[in-house]
Write an enzyme that holds these catalytic residues in place. Structure first.
Site, mmCIF file in Angstrom:
data_model
loop_
_atom_site.group_PDB
_atom_site.id
_atom_site.type_symbol
_atom_site.label_atom_id
_atom_site.label_comp_id
_atom_site.label_asym_id
_atom_site.label_seq_id
_atom_site.Cartn_x
_atom_site.Cartn_y
_atom_site.Cartn_z
ATOM 1 N N LYS A 17 12.084 -6.688 3.979
ATOM 2 C CA LYS A 17 11.888 -6.942 2.625
ATOM 3 C C LYS A 17 11.014 -6.076 1.917
ATOM 4 O O LYS A 17 10.493 -6.043 0.777
ATOM 5 C CB LYS A 17 11.163 -8.368 2.529
ATOM 6 C CG LYS A 17 12.147 -9.407 2.586
ATOM 7 C CD LYS A 17 11.657 -10.776 2.064
ATOM 8 C CE LYS A 17 12.621 -11.932 1.598
ATOM 9 N NZ LYS A 17 11.969 -13.209 1.336
ATOM 10 N N HIS A 46 1.251 -20.435 -5.325
ATOM 11 C CA HIS A 46 1.194 -20.763 -3.797
ATOM 12 C C HIS A 46 0.102 -21.702 -3.435
ATOM 13 O O HIS A 46 0.099 -22.732 -2.761
ATOM 14 C CB HIS A 46 1.271 -19.551 -2.930
ATOM 15 C CG HIS A 46 2.344 -18.758 -2.981
ATOM 16 N ND1 HIS A 46 2.274 -17.186 -3.094
ATOM 17 C CD2 HIS A 46 3.716 -18.949 -2.582
ATOM 18 C CE1 HIS A 46 3.517 -16.641 -3.088
ATOM 19 N NE2 HIS A 46 4.563 -17.623 -2.817
#
Ligand code: PNS
Length: 157
Positions: free
Chosen positions: A37, A13
């Site tokens: 999630k 990332h």
């Protein structure tokens, strides 16, 4: 805008953010608030880790959002959604999302950057799995994240 779960941020990332920050005037790294999630880190923890590693990038802002990515992008005046692609296996899911997002908001373009080759196998999910079983994740995530992972996984459940 670069949307994602960032649970936690990885060096993949970070590489993408560093490269994207040179392509755009302003980059919003947007963390999705989605408890469904079952994240390891709370949104606030993820935000603090992002802050710790993103301060060298003055044109990068960190935000959180709920609901549709394109809705938040429109609200913030972002005209590009940035996503990273690692292997071919990412392509199908990313294509579906990009096409759905285009259908919802044709004026917002999804732009893909190829993950750096050194990071092409790294995912937050695998990093958590390795760390959970005592494996070494240094070099895969920023040092601050390594520490947070150790602390999180050693602490009370
Ligand atoms: O880091 P992730 O988990 O791969 O990021 C996925 C994310 C947050 C980009 C995606 O789940 C998303 O955009 N969720 C928000 C809901 C939404 O807009 N869904 C429609 C996209 S098809």
């Amino acid at each position: 805008m670069y949307p994602g779960s960032f649970d936690p941020i990885t060096n993949g990332h970070l590489d993408l953010i560093a490269r994207a920050s040179r392509l755009v005037d302003r980059l919003i790294v947007a963390i999705l608030r989605n408890e469904a999630k079952a994240p390891l880190f709370s949104v606030e923890e993820r935000m603090r880790m992002l802050e710790a590693v993103l301060h060298p990038y003055p044109n990068v802002e960190i935000a959180t959002f709920e609901g549709l990515t394109v809705g938040y992008a429109a609200e913030r005046g972002a005209n590009v959604i940035l996503r990273g692609i690692r292997a071919v296996s990412d392509y199908e899911y990313e294509l579906q999302m990009a096409l759905m997002n285009r259908r919802l908001r044709p004026e917002i373009e999804t732009v893909f950057l190829m993950a750096g080759e050194a990071y092409s196998y790294i995912s937050s999910r695998l990093v958590k799995e390795v760390a959970r079983h005592g494996g070494d994740v240094s070099g895969l995530v920023p040092e601050q994240v390594c520490e947070r992972l150790r602390w999180k996984l050693a602490g009370p459940a």
